[in-house]
Design an enzyme around this catalytic site. Sequence first.
Site, PDB file in Angstrom:
ATOM      1  N   THR A   1      20.977  35.676 -15.543  1.00  0.00           N
ATOM      2  CA  THR A   1      20.906  36.708 -15.930  1.00  0.00           C
ATOM      3  C   THR A   1      22.137  36.902 -17.243  1.00  0.00           C
ATOM      4  OG1 THR A   1      19.691  38.331 -14.592  1.00  0.00           O
ATOM      5  CG2 THR A   1      21.609  39.691 -16.046  1.00  0.00           C
TER       6      THR A   1
ATOM      7  N   CYS B   1      10.380  38.832 -14.006  1.00  0.00           N
ATOM      8  CA  CYS B   1      11.696  39.234 -14.553  1.00  0.00           C
ATOM      9  C   CYS B   1      12.704  40.762 -14.145  1.00  0.00           C
ATOM     10  CB  CYS B   1      11.854  38.959 -16.134  1.00  0.00           C
ATOM     11  SG  CYS B   1      11.359  39.871 -17.081  1.00  0.00           S
TER      12      CYS B   1
END
Length: 360
Positions: A56, A302
């Site tokens: 991320t 996600c």
Amino acid sequence: MARRAFEQALDDGWADPRRLSTEGRRARALLDGARESLAGAVGARTEEVHVAPSHTAALHAAVLGVAAGRRRAGTRAVVSAVERAAVLHAGEHAGLDVERVPVHRTGAVDTEAFAAALDDGPTALAALQHANGEVGTLQPTGAAHAATTARGVPLIVDAGASAGHVDVGAAWDVLALDPRDWGSVPGAGVLVVRRGVRWRPVAPEDEDRFFPGGPSVLAAFAAAASLEAVLADRAEEDRRRRALVDLVRTCVAAEVPDVEVVGDPDDRLPHVVTFSCLYVDGEALVTELDRAGFAVGSGSACTSSSLEPSHVLAAMGVLTHGNVRIGLDRETTRDDVERFLAVLPGAVARVRSFLGAQAL
């Protein structure tokens, strides 16, 4: 392999690699070796490889850094409608006008629409995943990169779901990798920025302009060592896991009523399969399968903790509820898959009965 590499690096990689002490130089040597290995795996220069704290963080740095470096070039970002939330949120945080390009029912982006969107106004960057980690579909990054290159727009490619499983190719200007997805330990992400791409740091000044504070040497070394290991037998693993995915796709469609198997059946990752069941709550089905000893996912890969319907499935125009995502790791056997397929129809029936939908 990753754990062994991590433990081996404890002796020489514990110190700060920015220090000039003997211990610091040893840690620097490990880090430089890891970056060189990662660079070789993706066809990059060592100096283009940067180790992030997580995947991320790598995606955030890619979008924010390119947006800052190209703020005079445009205020738009062209992305596929099925990008990771990290990419979408980073574009919005950077103040960009994020244009989401539609995808086909398989999950692959519409390449003509993607190219056309680049001409809608001054564009700072484009982003396209190498493969969708939720449904397994590979994206046409070659065509997308040709379109962005012709217009002088850098293409950020998220290979977090594909690196270590398939060749990521060279159709990218900025590349993000997720070592955890190929079996490494947490604590590292990988960002590769081609020479010539305008990129500016958005954090306060630090010796490490990409990721202030510097990377975890141990996690970086484990990431590189484990990637070398998985690449050594990738072709064999590809054949084995594709056969298991084909088995799941065929049996689920044949044995579970009112089910939709999604994603491209051919142009896909070798280890991911996703299906959605009508009249089923996805989280309830995940819980039921967990009781039977099977760990699967539901919703967007996600944003799985949000319990929201998958934006990926919604963009594809397929069934969004009752979704199950299966990722087959290197230790998954055919016996494991066959046991799952034996349990699944009953699990779906029980969840439907909880909702009073068994007679529909």
